[in-house]
Design a protein around this motif. Structure first.
Motif, short mmCIF file in Angstrom:
data_model
loop_
_atom_site.label_atom_id
_atom_site.label_comp_id
_atom_site.label_asym_id
_atom_site.label_seq_id
_atom_site.Cartn_x
_atom_site.Cartn_y
_atom_site.Cartn_z
N THR A 60 3.86 40.92 -39.56
CA THR A 60 4.43 41.16 -40.89
C THR A 60 5.88 41.60 -40.77
OG1 THR A 60 2.28 41.79 -41.79
CG2 THR A 60 4.21 42.55 -43.01
N GLN A 61 6.14 42.48 -39.82
CA GLN A 61 7.51 42.96 -39.69
C GLN A 61 8.46 41.85 -39.24
OE1 GLN A 61 7.76 46.77 -37.64
NE2 GLN A 61 7.04 47.76 -39.51
N HIS A 62 8.03 41.00 -38.31
CA HIS A 62 8.88 39.87 -37.89
C HIS A 62 9.16 38.94 -39.07
CE1 HIS A 62 9.22 40.52 -33.63
NE2 HIS A 62 7.94 40.76 -33.56
N PHE A 91 21.27 46.89 -48.89
CA PHE A 91 20.94 45.72 -49.71
C PHE A 91 21.61 45.84 -51.08
CE2 PHE A 91 16.91 45.68 -47.06
CZ PHE A 91 17.34 44.61 -46.28
N ARG A 92 22.09 44.67 -51.58
CA ARG A 92 22.77 44.70 -52.87
C ARG A 92 21.78 44.72 -54.03
NH1 ARG A 92 27.28 40.73 -52.41
NH2 ARG A 92 25.94 39.19 -53.33
N ARG A 93 20.60 44.14 -53.82
CA ARG A 93 19.63 44.12 -54.93
C ARG A 93 18.34 44.79 -54.46
NH1 ARG A 93 18.28 37.62 -55.00
NH2 ARG A 93 17.51 37.60 -52.85
N ARG A 94 17.53 45.18 -55.42
CA ARG A 94 16.28 45.85 -55.06
C ARG A 94 15.24 44.83 -54.62
NH1 ARG A 94 13.92 49.17 -59.43
NH2 ARG A 94 12.28 49.50 -57.90
N ILE A 95 14.47 45.22 -53.64
CA ILE A 95 13.41 44.36 -53.11
C ILE A 95 12.09 45.05 -53.45
CG2 ILE A 95 12.47 43.33 -50.98
CD1 ILE A 95 15.35 43.75 -49.83
N ALA A 96 11.06 44.26 -53.76
CA ALA A 96 9.74 44.84 -54.07
C ALA A 96 8.66 44.03 -53.36
CB ALA A 96 9.50 44.86 -55.58
N LEU A 97 7.50 44.66 -53.23
CA LEU A 97 6.34 44.00 -52.63
C LEU A 97 5.30 43.73 -53.69
CD1 LEU A 97 5.68 46.41 -49.60
CD2 LEU A 97 6.98 44.26 -49.55
N LEU A 152 8.58 40.14 -52.44
CA LEU A 152 7.85 39.62 -51.28
C LEU A 152 6.36 39.67 -51.62
CD1 LEU A 152 9.67 41.71 -48.49
CD2 LEU A 152 10.28 39.44 -49.32
N ILE A 153 5.73 38.49 -51.70
CA ILE A 153 4.28 38.44 -51.96
C ILE A 153 3.57 38.48 -50.61
CG2 ILE A 153 2.37 37.11 -52.95
CD1 ILE A 153 4.24 35.95 -54.98
N LEU A 154 2.64 39.42 -50.46
CA LEU A 154 1.95 39.61 -49.17
C LEU A 154 0.50 39.18 -49.26
CD1 LEU A 154 3.17 43.25 -48.33
CD2 LEU A 154 4.32 41.08 -47.79
N ASP A 155 0.10 38.25 -48.43
CA ASP A 155 -1.31 37.86 -48.30
C ASP A 155 -1.43 37.14 -46.96
OD1 ASP A 155 -3.91 36.82 -48.40
OD2 ASP A 155 -3.78 36.35 -50.53
N PRO A 156 -2.35 37.58 -46.08
CA PRO A 156 -2.40 36.93 -44.76
C PRO A 156 -2.76 35.45 -44.81
CG PRO A 156 -3.90 38.83 -44.85
CD PRO A 156 -3.29 38.69 -46.21
N MET A 157 -3.52 35.01 -45.85
CA MET A 157 -4.08 33.66 -45.81
C MET A 157 -3.62 32.81 -46.98
SD MET A 157 -5.68 34.20 -43.09
CE MET A 157 -6.86 32.92 -42.68
N LEU A 158 -3.14 31.60 -46.66
CA LEU A 158 -2.76 30.62 -47.67
C LEU A 158 -3.64 29.40 -47.41
CD1 LEU A 158 -0.84 29.78 -49.92
CD2 LEU A 158 0.87 29.25 -48.19
N ALA A 159 -4.78 29.34 -48.07
CA ALA A 159 -5.78 28.29 -47.77
C ALA A 159 -5.63 27.13 -48.77
CB ALA A 159 -7.17 28.90 -47.77
N THR A 160 -6.35 27.17 -49.91
CA THR A 160 -6.11 26.14 -50.93
C THR A 160 -4.82 26.45 -51.69
OG1 THR A 160 -7.25 27.33 -52.71
CG2 THR A 160 -8.60 25.91 -51.32
N GLY A 161 -4.35 27.68 -51.58
CA GLY A 161 -3.15 28.10 -52.32
C GLY A 161 -3.47 28.63 -53.71
N GLY A 162 -4.75 28.60 -54.10
CA GLY A 162 -5.13 29.01 -55.45
C GLY A 162 -4.80 30.46 -55.75
N ILE A 182 4.83 35.89 -47.87
CA ILE A 182 4.73 36.29 -46.46
C ILE A 182 3.26 36.26 -46.06
CG2 ILE A 182 5.35 38.06 -44.76
CD1 ILE A 182 7.78 37.35 -46.37
N GLY A 183 2.90 35.42 -45.10
CA GLY A 183 1.50 35.30 -44.71
C GLY A 183 1.35 35.07 -43.22
N MET A 184 0.13 35.19 -42.76
CA MET A 184 -0.16 34.96 -41.33
C MET A 184 -0.40 33.47 -41.08
SD MET A 184 0.09 37.86 -39.91
CE MET A 184 1.14 38.71 -41.08
N LEU A 185 -1.48 32.94 -41.67
CA LEU A 185 -1.84 31.54 -41.44
C LEU A 185 -1.80 30.77 -42.74
CD1 LEU A 185 -4.98 31.81 -39.09
CD2 LEU A 185 -2.54 31.91 -38.49
#
Ligand code: PRP
Ligand code: URA
Length: 233
Positions: A60-62, A91-97, A152-162, A182-185
């Motif tokens: 995740t950090q990488h 950073f010039r703008r705010r970042i959120a998760l 930044l949208i965080l979810d490890p898995m992007l399968a069907t994408g639904g 941001i995802g793993m696989l």
């Protein structure tokens, strides 16, 4: 990875090949021996949940470092060790998760370790195991994202994408800034669906896998990310 010359059907839907998807300039996949070693820890069904969580943490950090490579910065001075004003940046703008529950929760602590004061939203989405359709069961998304410029949208898995698409739709109703997933696989099918739905989206993955099986699981994959993380196998 296997080169599937012919599209493979999944429940009657044709899946694009890995090679056709990896060319997309909005898709960024880690290419580093440390990354493949950490992904191996994720794939290994013998890895205990604390090792699985550690690999998610490192990756995740990488991925967030990469997603913020071109983030605009501004200069400001700090008082340095000599007492003189010393130039720095922020950073010039705010970042959120935005974490997609439940598996996305495992990516929140490493993200917040990098940017401790980051605003963190959550959306609960569960995929129906029979239909593979996502269902949203909770959300604390704000009416307006105010001065947030990059989500930044965080979810490890992007399968069907639904699931990611459902989160994206809800965000896009009230946010026109930069969004990075941001995802793993990821499976080629889910990546193609998501980029087709929002061509401005950027996707950062630790690995792009081959395909989905008939149950909508990523192959070679890692199994159920939530169960692996939280020990509910
Ligand atoms: C998993 C995963 C994603 C989703 C991916 O969550 O964490 O959110 O499936 O599949 P999709 O791309 O086909 O939508 P799941 O629905 O199993 O919920 P959980 O995290 O609560 O286990
Ligand atoms: N959700 C998971 O956790 N794993 C998959 O392979 C697909 C969806």
């Amino acid at each position: 990875m296997t080169d599937f010359a012919q599209p493979i059907p999944m429940r009657g839907r044709l899946q694009p090949s890995r090679e056709s998807v990896i060319q997309d300039s909005h898709l960024h996949v880690l290419d580093h021996p440390l990354a493949t070693s950490l992904v191996t820890t994720l794939r290994n069904s013998s890895s205990p949940s604390h090792e699985f969580e550690w690999a998610i943490h490192e990756l995740t950090q990488h991925l967030i470092w990469n997603a913020l490579t071109d983030e605009p910065i501004e200069n400001f001075d700090v008082s340095g060790f000599s007492g003189e004003p010393t130039p720095g940046t922020r950073f010039r703008r705010r970042i959120a998760l935005l974490a997609i529950l439940r598996a996305g929760l495992g990516m929140v602590p490493p993200a917040r370790a990098l940017i401790p004061d980051i605003t963190t939203y959550q959306i609960g989405i569960k995929r129906d195991e029979q239909t593979l359709e996502p269902r949203c069961y909770s959300s604390n998304l704000p009416e307006s994202f105010g001065n947030i410029g990059h989500l930044l949208i965080l979810d490890p898995m992007l399968a069907t994408g639904g699931s990611a698409h459902m989160a994206l739709q809800q965000v896009r109703q009230r946010f026109d800034g930069t969004i990075s997933f941001i995802g793993m696989l990821g499976a080629p099918y889910g990546v193609a669906q998501l980029l087709g739905a929002d061509p401005t989206l950027r996707i950062f993955l630790a690995a792009l896998d081959d395909r989905l099986n008939e149950q909508g699981y990523i192959l070679p994959g890692l199994g159920d990310a939530g169960d692996r993380l939280f020990g509910t196998l």
